[in-house]
Design an enzyme around this catalytic site. Structure first.
Site, PDB file in Angstrom:
ATOM      1  N   GLY A  69      -0.683   7.932  15.981  1.00 45.36           N
ATOM      2  CA  GLY A  69      -1.777   7.174  16.593  1.00 45.36           C
ATOM      3  C   GLY A  69      -2.469   7.850  17.751  1.00 45.36           C
ATOM      4  N   ASP A  93       2.802  -1.261  23.508  1.00 44.94           N
ATOM      5  CA  ASP A  93       2.808  -2.641  22.999  1.00 44.94           C
ATOM      6  C   ASP A  93       4.091  -3.289  23.490  1.00 44.94           C
ATOM      7  OD1 ASP A  93       2.875  -4.960  21.382  1.00 44.94           O
ATOM      8  OD2 ASP A  93       1.675  -4.027  19.841  1.00 44.94           O
ATOM      9  N   PHE A  99      -4.017  -7.079  17.424  1.00 49.82           N
ATOM     10  CA  PHE A  99      -3.732  -5.833  16.723  1.00 49.82           C
ATOM     11  C   PHE A  99      -5.026  -5.044  16.608  1.00 49.82           C
ATOM     12  CE2 PHE A  99      -2.483  -2.809  13.496  1.00 49.82           C
ATOM     13  CZ  PHE A  99      -1.168  -2.554  13.857  1.00 49.82           C
ATOM     14  N   VAL A 100      -5.005  -3.834  17.159  1.00 47.81           N
ATOM     15  CA  VAL A 100      -6.229  -3.026  17.195  1.00 47.81           C
ATOM     16  C   VAL A 100      -6.086  -1.784  16.320  1.00 47.81           C
ATOM     17  CG1 VAL A 100      -7.061  -3.790  19.455  1.00 47.81           C
ATOM     18  CG2 VAL A 100      -5.380  -1.944  19.338  1.00 47.81           C
ATOM     19  N   ASP A 143      -3.980   2.935  13.378  1.00 51.21           N
ATOM     20  CA  ASP A 143      -4.158   2.573  11.970  1.00 51.21           C
ATOM     21  C   ASP A 143      -3.518   1.244  11.619  1.00 51.21           C
ATOM     22  OD1 ASP A 143      -1.346   3.398  12.093  1.00 51.21           O
ATOM     23  OD2 ASP A 143      -1.438   3.271   9.912  1.00 51.21           O
ATOM     24  N   ARG A 151      -8.108   5.017  11.131  1.00 50.24           N
ATOM     25  CA  ARG A 151      -7.905   5.926  12.267  1.00 50.24           C
ATOM     26  C   ARG A 151      -9.211   6.604  12.692  1.00 50.24           C
ATOM     27  NH1 ARG A 151      -2.352   6.453  12.986  1.00 50.24           N
ATOM     28  NH2 ARG A 151      -1.111   6.624  11.100  1.00 50.24           N
TER      29      ARG A 151
HETATM   30  P1  XMP Z   1       5.634  -0.426  20.744  1.00 45.39           P
HETATM   31  O1  XMP Z   1       5.715  -1.883  20.351  1.00 45.39           O
HETATM   32  O2  XMP Z   1       6.853   0.352  20.347  1.00 45.39           O
HETATM   33  O3  XMP Z   1       4.446   0.107  19.849  1.00 45.39           O
HETATM   34  O4  XMP Z   1       5.221  -0.267  22.189  1.00 45.39           O
HETATM   35  C1  XMP Z   1       4.003   1.365  19.987  1.00 45.39           C
HETATM   36  C2  XMP Z   1       3.541   1.961  18.692  1.00 45.39           C
HETATM   37  O5  XMP Z   1       3.271   0.977  17.685  1.00 45.39           O
HETATM   38  C3  XMP Z   1       1.977   1.125  17.175  1.00 45.39           C
HETATM   39  N1  XMP Z   1       1.169  -0.054  17.590  1.00 45.39           N
HETATM   40  C4  XMP Z   1      -0.026  -0.347  17.151  1.00 45.39           C
HETATM   41  N2  XMP Z   1      -0.791   0.284  16.260  1.00 45.39           N
HETATM   42  N3  XMP Z   1      -2.473  -1.333  16.593  1.00 45.39           N
HETATM   43  C5  XMP Z   1      -2.015  -0.221  15.982  1.00 45.39           C
HETATM   44  O6  XMP Z   1      -2.746   0.359  15.177  1.00 45.39           O
HETATM   45  C6  XMP Z   1      -1.755  -2.042  17.501  1.00 45.39           C
HETATM   46  O7  XMP Z   1      -2.226  -3.055  18.039  1.00 45.39           O
HETATM   47  C7  XMP Z   1      -0.461  -1.507  17.777  1.00 45.39           C
HETATM   48  N4  XMP Z   1       0.514  -1.913  18.593  1.00 45.39           N
HETATM   49  C8  XMP Z   1       1.500  -0.980  18.458  1.00 45.39           C
HETATM   50  C9  XMP Z   1       1.450   2.397  17.761  1.00 45.39           C
HETATM   51  O8  XMP Z   1       1.653   3.450  16.853  1.00 45.39           O
HETATM   52  C10 XMP Z   1       2.244   2.648  18.994  1.00 45.39           C
HETATM   53  O9  XMP Z   1       2.468   3.998  19.289  1.00 45.39           O
END
Ligand code: XMP
Length: 182
Positions: A45, A104, A153-154, A160, A166
């Site tokens: 990402g 996140d 969710f973005v 992605d 992406r």
């Molecule tokens: P955490 O929950 O481990 O998440 O902090 C980090 C990784 O999860 C993916 N992620 C997202 N990807 N939209 C996305 O496309 C979102 O809203 C989102 N939230 C988490 C992302 O790869 C990130 O590095």
């Protein structure tokens, strides 16, 4: 705008301006890194953020790309982060900048920060493009944040859903119905 996108959250112009400003903050913070900086970017990402950020950083740098997955397939619910391989370079004595797309729940960065710290770097700082302000766990600390966003969710600008979106030049909110939750 693509049908899968409910609304644009951050425009291409805002991304450009903020990434430039973030680069300025990073240059100031790493001013005294004698051997430059080692960037550890979390795949996949962070790819667009990384590409734009590093071209605004006029400093000596090494770049390592580390595959970590937490949202496999058609889901917007994290399955828990997994470091795909022992892909970290030699970080002993280095000044490290961790780069990720979004903070996140914090599971991913908690895991990678732990692994990086165990590798004996001189310093570790973390930059994220996005942070979900009401969700991010307080035990995961980040030094540079592009944007604090709401808990939606973005996708786009590297992020992605099921491998898609992406390449969008903006950060947009994904329509709810695309999540199968499977
Ligand atoms: P955490 O929950 O481990 O998440 O902090 C980090 C990784 O999860 C993916 N992620 C997202 N990807 N939209 C996305 O496309 C979102 O809203 C989102 N939230 C988490 C992302 O790869 C990130 O590095």
């Amino acid at each position: 705008m693509e049908a899968a996108i409910e609304r644009i959250l951050i425009s291409p112009e805002s991304l450009k301006t903020r990434v430039s400003a973030l680069a300025g903050e990073i240059v100031d913070a790493f001013g005294e890194a004698p051997d430059g900086v080692t960037i550890v970017a979390i795949l996949s990402g962070s790819i667009i953020f990384l590409a734009d950020l590093i071209r605004e950083l006029p400093m000596r740098m090494r770049i390592a790309l580390v595959p970590v997955s937490s949202y496999p397939g058609r889901t917007t619910r994290s399955r828990g982060a997994k470091l795909e391989s022992a892909a970290l370079p030699d970080l002993a004595g280095r000044d490290v900048l961790l780069v990720d797309d979004i903070l996140d729940t914090g599971g991913t960065l908690r895991l990678v920060q732990r692994e990086v710290a165990a590798a004996g770097p001189r310093s570790v700082r973390t930059a994220v493009l996005l942070r979900k302000r009401d969700k991010a766990s307080p035990d995961v600390s980040v030094d540079f944040v592009g944007f604090d966003i709401e808990d939606v969710f973005v996708v786009g600008y590297g992020l992605d859903f099921d491998g898609l979106h992406r390449n969008l030049p903006y950060v947009g909110v994904l329509r709810n119905e695309t999540d199968s939750g499977s």
